[in-house]
Design an enzyme around this catalytic site. Structure first.
Site, PDB file in Angstrom:
ATOM      1  N   ARG A 154      42.481  63.463  90.612  1.00 32.06           N
ATOM      2  CA  ARG A 154      43.143  64.348  91.566  1.00 32.06           C
ATOM      3  C   ARG A 154      42.285  64.667  92.782  1.00 32.06           C
ATOM      4  O   ARG A 154      42.768  65.275  93.729  1.00 32.06           O
ATOM      5  CB  ARG A 154      43.545  65.643  90.870  1.00 32.06           C
ATOM      6  CG  ARG A 154      44.593  65.441  89.780  1.00 32.06           C
ATOM      7  CD  ARG A 154      45.017  66.742  89.174  1.00 32.06           C
ATOM      8  NE  ARG A 154      46.044  66.550  88.157  1.00 32.06           N
ATOM      9  CZ  ARG A 154      46.615  67.539  87.469  1.00 32.06           C
ATOM     10  NH1 ARG A 154      46.249  68.787  87.709  1.00 32.06           N
ATOM     11  NH2 ARG A 154      47.534  67.281  86.569  1.00 32.06           N
ATOM     12  N   ARG A 188      64.094  71.831  86.450  1.00 32.60           N
ATOM     13  CA  ARG A 188      63.525  71.476  85.139  1.00 32.60           C
ATOM     14  C   ARG A 188      63.857  72.528  84.099  1.00 32.60           C
ATOM     15  O   ARG A 188      63.750  73.727  84.354  1.00 32.60           O
ATOM     16  CB  ARG A 188      62.003  71.317  85.252  1.00 32.60           C
ATOM     17  CG  ARG A 188      61.606  70.115  86.072  1.00 32.60           C
ATOM     18  CD  ARG A 188      60.139  69.798  85.971  1.00 32.60           C
ATOM     19  NE  ARG A 188      59.274  70.807  86.573  1.00 32.60           N
ATOM     20  CZ  ARG A 188      58.028  70.582  86.944  1.00 32.60           C
ATOM     21  NH1 ARG A 188      57.499  69.382  86.779  1.00 32.60           N
ATOM     22  NH2 ARG A 188      57.305  71.543  87.480  1.00 32.60           N
TER      23      ARG A 188
END
Length: 292
Positions: A154, A188
């Site tokens: 990341r 979600r």
């Protein structure tokens, strides 16, 4: 001029880890009784077989299948990484899963990370990379064909350290328009009983000069509708904040791999059934080019 419409079945704030009413659940169940969760048919099966055989050819030439999937939160890295890894015959490695396994197993590293998290501090890169290094070496010892690493590294320092541990042979960057990403994240849901994940966002975006994006909902079976919950942080404000953090830390990672000639961008333009065959062909083309 064509208007743009991005629709979602429920407004984002409708649920914060609370259950749908039975009446709403039954109505939704009737309306969305069967939503495909994967691509099916002879054509996509042929592509899956072609990907498997192409991977075999790459390995026969002494090359490796060490892939990384990058992409913003909500783009579908885990969804597509798990599917592609299966066809490529390599393990799908999620750093989140590795860390949770260490903590659950109460290993020395797991206990150290749990203590750090309890103090509200960030887990140092050295610990995370140590866990990954052990997983990769274990795979090599067990004869694994490679790996598909999901959502890691990341940061550029993580990418640089990873390159000293193992050779990354290809990086695939999944992309999706930010407004669509926000709708997806806000849609979600998880079943509070079985724990499976779904997405109730019903997206159709039509914008002048751009390709239409259609992403049908990934609805649960009837027995799960009344038990759906939403993460408290899946709200527009929080999602947009996460995306800003992502841009600052991970876009330099994209540029790092792009500079090495390893990164390929792949735009998500539809749901899983529509995207899967296109993604399979994209990966096949990359692999074939690598063996020329």
């Amino acid at each position: 001029r064509a208007a743009e419409r991005v629709a979602i079945i429920f407004p984002a704030p409708i649920m914060f880890a609370r259950r749908l009413s039975v009446v709403t659940a039954r109505a939704l169940s009737r309306k969305y009784a069967s939503t495909p969760f994967d691509a099916t048919g002879a054509a996509v099966d042929a592509l899956r077989d072609e990907l498997a055989s192409t991977c075999d050819g790459v390995l026969e030439q002494g090359k490796k299948l060490n892939w990384v999937f990058l992409g913003a939160p909500g783009v579908g890295k885990g969804t597509y990484a798990s599917r592609m890894a299966k066809q490529m015959g390599v393990p799908h490695i999620s750093m989140g899963d590795l860390v949770r396994a260490e903590i659950k197993g109460e290993t020395a590293l797991g206990k150290e990370m749990k203590a750090i998290a309890a103090r509200g501090e960030l887990v140092p890169d050295a610990l995370v990379l140590d866990i990954l290094d052990k997983r990769v070496k274990r795979g090599e010892a067990e004869g694994e064909r490679g790996f598909l690493l999901d959502g890691f590294p990341r940061t550029v320092p993580q990418a640089e350290t990873l390159s000293t541990m193992v050779e990354v042979t290809q990086v695939l960057n999944l992309t999706l328009r930010e407004d669509i990403l926000v709708e997806k994240c806000c849609g979600r849901r998880e079943c509070g009983e079985c724990g499976k994940s779904f997405n109730i966002a019903d997206i159709r975006s039509e914008k002048a000069g751009e390709q239409t994006i259609i992403m049908p909902p990934l609805n649960p079976p009837q027995e799960c509708f009344a038990k759906l919950t939403q993460r408290p942080d899946d709200t527009e404000e929080v999602v947009r904040a996460r995306l800003e953090v992502y841009k600052k830390s991970t876009i330099p990672v994209e540029n790092y791999y792009r500079g090495k000639g390893l990164l390929s961008d792949f735009p998500i333009m539809g749901g899983i059934p529509e995207t899967t065959p296109v993604l399979l062909k994209h990966i096949i083309d990359i692999l074939k080019a690598s063996t020329r």
